[in-house]
Write a protein that holds these residues in place. Sequence first.
Motif, PDB file in Angstrom:
ATOM      1  N   VAL A  28     -24.631   9.913 -13.978  1.00  0.00           N
ATOM      2  CA  VAL A  28     -23.296   9.329 -13.983  1.00  0.00           C
ATOM      3  C   VAL A  28     -22.784   9.187 -12.559  1.00  0.00           C
TER       4      VAL A  28
ATOM      5  N   ALA B 271     -24.380   6.251 -10.900  1.00  0.00           N
ATOM      6  CA  ALA B 271     -23.870   5.001 -11.479  1.00  0.00           C
ATOM      7  C   ALA B 271     -22.491   4.684 -10.925  1.00  0.00           C
TER       8      ALA B 271
ATOM      9  N   ASP C 217     -24.654  -2.411 -24.981  1.00  0.00           N
ATOM     10  CA  ASP C 217     -25.180  -1.498 -23.971  1.00  0.00           C
ATOM     11  C   ASP C 217     -26.702  -1.374 -24.014  1.00  0.00           C
TER      12      ASP C 217
ATOM     13  N   LEU D 245     -26.803   2.371 -16.404  1.00  0.00           N
ATOM     14  CA  LEU D 245     -25.405   2.758 -16.640  1.00  0.00           C
ATOM     15  C   LEU D 245     -24.470   1.955 -15.746  1.00  0.00           C
TER      16      LEU D 245
ATOM     17  N   THR E 170     -23.722  -1.390 -17.124  1.00  0.00           N
ATOM     18  CA  THR E 170     -22.730  -1.338 -18.195  1.00  0.00           C
ATOM     19  C   THR E 170     -21.335  -1.145 -17.638  1.00  0.00           C
ATOM     20  N   MET E 171     -21.261  -0.332 -16.567  1.00  0.00           N
ATOM     21  CA  MET E 171     -19.947   0.063 -16.067  1.00  0.00           C
ATOM     22  C   MET E 171     -19.297  -1.039 -15.224  1.00  0.00           C
TER      23      MET E 171
ATOM     24  N   ARG F  75     -16.580   6.886 -20.465  1.00  0.00           N
ATOM     25  CA  ARG F  75     -17.365   5.968 -21.301  1.00  0.00           C
ATOM     26  C   ARG F  75     -18.842   6.094 -21.049  1.00  0.00           C
ATOM     27  N   ILE F  76     -19.257   6.114 -19.792  1.00  0.00           N
ATOM     28  CA  ILE F  76     -20.703   6.120 -19.598  1.00  0.00           C
ATOM     29  C   ILE F  76     -21.304   7.507 -19.765  1.00  0.00           C
TER      30      ILE F  76
ATOM     31  N   GLU G  37     -22.710   7.340 -23.092  1.00  0.00           N
ATOM     32  CA  GLU G  37     -23.649   6.258 -23.395  1.00  0.00           C
ATOM     33  C   GLU G  37     -25.019   6.794 -23.738  1.00  0.00           C
TER      34      GLU G  37
END
Lengths: 331, 352, 277
Positions: free
Chosen positions: B145, B148, B186, B214, B217-218, B274-275, B278
């Motif tokens: 994370v 990302a 995702d 990730l 997606t972010m 959110r991530i 994931e």
Amino acid sequence: MDGSASALDEPRNIDQGLSRSDRVFVTSARSVGVFVFVLVAAIGLFLGYQALPTLHHYGFRFFTETQWVPERNIVGLAAVLLGTVEVALIALAVGFPLALFTALFVSEYAPARVRTACVSLIDLMAAVPSIIYGLWGFFLLQPRAMLVARFLAQHFSFIPFFRVDTDPNAAAWAQSKFTASAFIAGLAVSMMVIPLAAAIMRGVFAQAPLGEREAAKALGATRWGVIKTVVLPFGRRGIIGGTMLALGRALGETIAVALIISPAFEIKWHVLSVGTATVSALIAGRFGEATHAQLSALLAAGFVLFAMTLGVNTVAAVFVNRSRSGEGSEI
Amino acid sequence: MTVVDLDRPRPVSTRTFDDYAALGGAAVGSLATVWLLYSRVFATQGALGFIVCWYVGFIALYAAVSAFTQPRVTVVDRAISAVVHGGAAVVGIALATTIGYVFVKGWPALHHLNFYTQDMGGVRPTAPLTQGGVRHAVVGSAIEVGLAVVMAMPLGVATAVYMAEVGGRLSNAVRTVIEAMTALPDILAGLFVYTVLIIGLHWERTGLAASIALAVTMLPVVARSAEVVLKVVPSGLREASLALGASKWQTTTGVVLPTARSGLATSLIIGIARITGETAPLLIVSGASTFFNTNPTHDPMNSLPLYIFTAVRSGETNFVARGYGAAAFLVLLVLGLFALTRVLARGRLESK
Amino acid sequence: MTSTLLDPPVEATAPAPFAEASHLEARAVSAWYAGHKVLARVSLTMPGNSVTALIGPSGCGKSTFLRILNRMHETTPGAQMAGEVLLDGEDIYAAGRRVNDTRRRIGMVFQKPNPFPAMSIGDNVVAGLKLTGARLKRSERDAVIQRCLSRAGLWNEVKDRLDRAGSSLSGGQQQRLCIARSLAVDPDVLLMDEPCSALDPTSTLRIEETIHELAATMTIVIVTHNMQQAARVSDSCAFFLATEGNPGVIVEYGTTDQVFHAPVDPRTNDYVNGRFG
């Protein structure tokens, strides 16, 4: 003299006269924008581009073939697309009324002290990761939803969707036939779309003009009268937009579906019956053993899914932005 | 004659005694009827079914009782009120059971200290709960994370600054593309990274690959929400700064970004929450390792969502319990981040 | 018959009312917003078949008092009241009274016209009837629409476009539509909260004519900032005043003639002669 008179009637071309630091700023900001644009567009294009080798390898049968048997190199999207749509529609069928009731409750019925807490709870529900809902769906909900499915099969089997090819009235009924179905996956996915739709709907309802509400009340309307005459008409586009957004989310959900369903590749209308397949669960399950061509096929399937969610999201944005309440709101 | 204090407010209620009587009577009446029919006459099973039948009976009885004494509008109002309350209650109960279930099933694993301090290296899945833990998954999640965020956040904010402060026709195209990408499921971000990096460039399935998935997606989400935050900054502030002679760059860094600071922080924390949860891209790009690995460029790295996924599907009781423990931990983490945004938002309101 | 801030509150009564229309009486009404007192023990009798005007500078509680008369005050979060409001002798705040019934009998026209935009002009007029559960046959519906739009002075202008949206009218027309809508539910009392303040002079005059005609069959209470309007339109006037930091009270009450030409209280005199407000 004529020349100067006409020059005064035309707008002047003003040189912005930006300082050097500003020119650097604007240029670098623009290059970041271009970089992101290229990066993001490349991802989309790459996925779309994969359709070419797939069509080349498998032909248009790719869209009509239902089976997905990698060992025999038979791949097709038909069953998978149907399953995706079935799960999403079930999630919407269950989720839409619940989201509407929740949004109405928080906006119109909840006492003022509780209201902010409820709004936070809706956001909280959206923040919970989908794998948690997958666990809930598989372990807690499924044993009970199984009974509901059986009830539906027993009493409503005149509707073809609710038939299961086993006897639900038997004393020792085949429990396993009612598990791992599109129905149960749809229920789990509905948990994810409810907070999304409810938050948008509630935001729209809260903006219904006070003047109209008071006019309805002053005429002697009950609470439902105010809702029916003022809140719902005002919020109509937000309701549709929120539901479309929820549909987009439901189409793309992976983990909860992967945990619950048992893969079955057939054109199946019996949503209560065991086995179904969705695009995202397919990708999650089959990527590891995919050959090069099958990987392209998976990517093409992903692209079709992306096209669907993109289409749905775009429609949603149009509805939310065009509504009276949409100005300034973000989805 | 009662003495009324005219200097104190009087309680004013829109509900009458009839409201409460009808409500209570219908609830009890439905309960009795459904219990009778359910257990004696039809002998059906399932607590869920009982509750559903009770609720339907309650609404029918409530409407019927009201119809005797109240005008039609009141009957309709009452019935709909009951339905709306019921719908909201269903959602509330579902949320409560979701979170509660995870904690209840995860408690056997959670209350061992080794759960937090050990990893699964060398520990068989069937080992008792006093051995093994999720340390590797937690650290793995944190690293993935973190990477990302480092990749997506600056790029996203810079794009938002471009769209909000510089503008122009190209920025509209950028905004369209970014909004389109928020619709990307995702798992496709994961499949994309898998195909390009792992198959195409022959990378290993490392933590870095997972971070890139990730970040993909972010990025659109951060760019979009940061743009909204920047647009909320009143244009009057920008104009005042420009009128003082500041350049665009100075206005952006000196006025706009500081004003938007807490809003940006909130977007960031929501993006992180959110991530963190994931799972889908990690399924494809990451390998669920058992040992502790802090090097994102070499060897697979486990993460909380992936750990949960492999654990609960394993079927081994102890491993499943560990999975639930990890799930409870993940929920706590996400809830904690969520509470942090609320605290920040309230702080922002109070300082105004 | 006047009361000043220093005197104990005296119930104000008007010259002998007609016996037919409903009469509205407020007894020792006080009001709070979030703990802050804005009205102190205001008593007023509003006789039937007449127009009572509530005048006074802004912020002294006239609109609050008006909203208490039809139980709209309590819809504001944090709002509280004390005292009684009697419609034909019965307290509308008594426990067990259906609030929406009360609001049907005591109608209200707001400062900013608020027709329902999602409905046509015709549907707007009968909206109140539908909201309170009346079932109308087609012929009845058309008759009600014509009757109410005529009473509101709007029929000739819109009779050919009853299907158009309510929001397609001008400001003055929208306000007359709102009046027609309020009339359709056949209220006993009509409250008007500065109905002309957002309108141009021509529309204002039309609405004042309407008020005059309506007073023959119902009780009207109107809040107005405009003293000339109060003088033109009303039969009796109540002068509200709230001094610095104190809740509002009625300083003087009487027939319009008396309040404007022979006020008893010097503050009334100052206000009607334009020395403040």
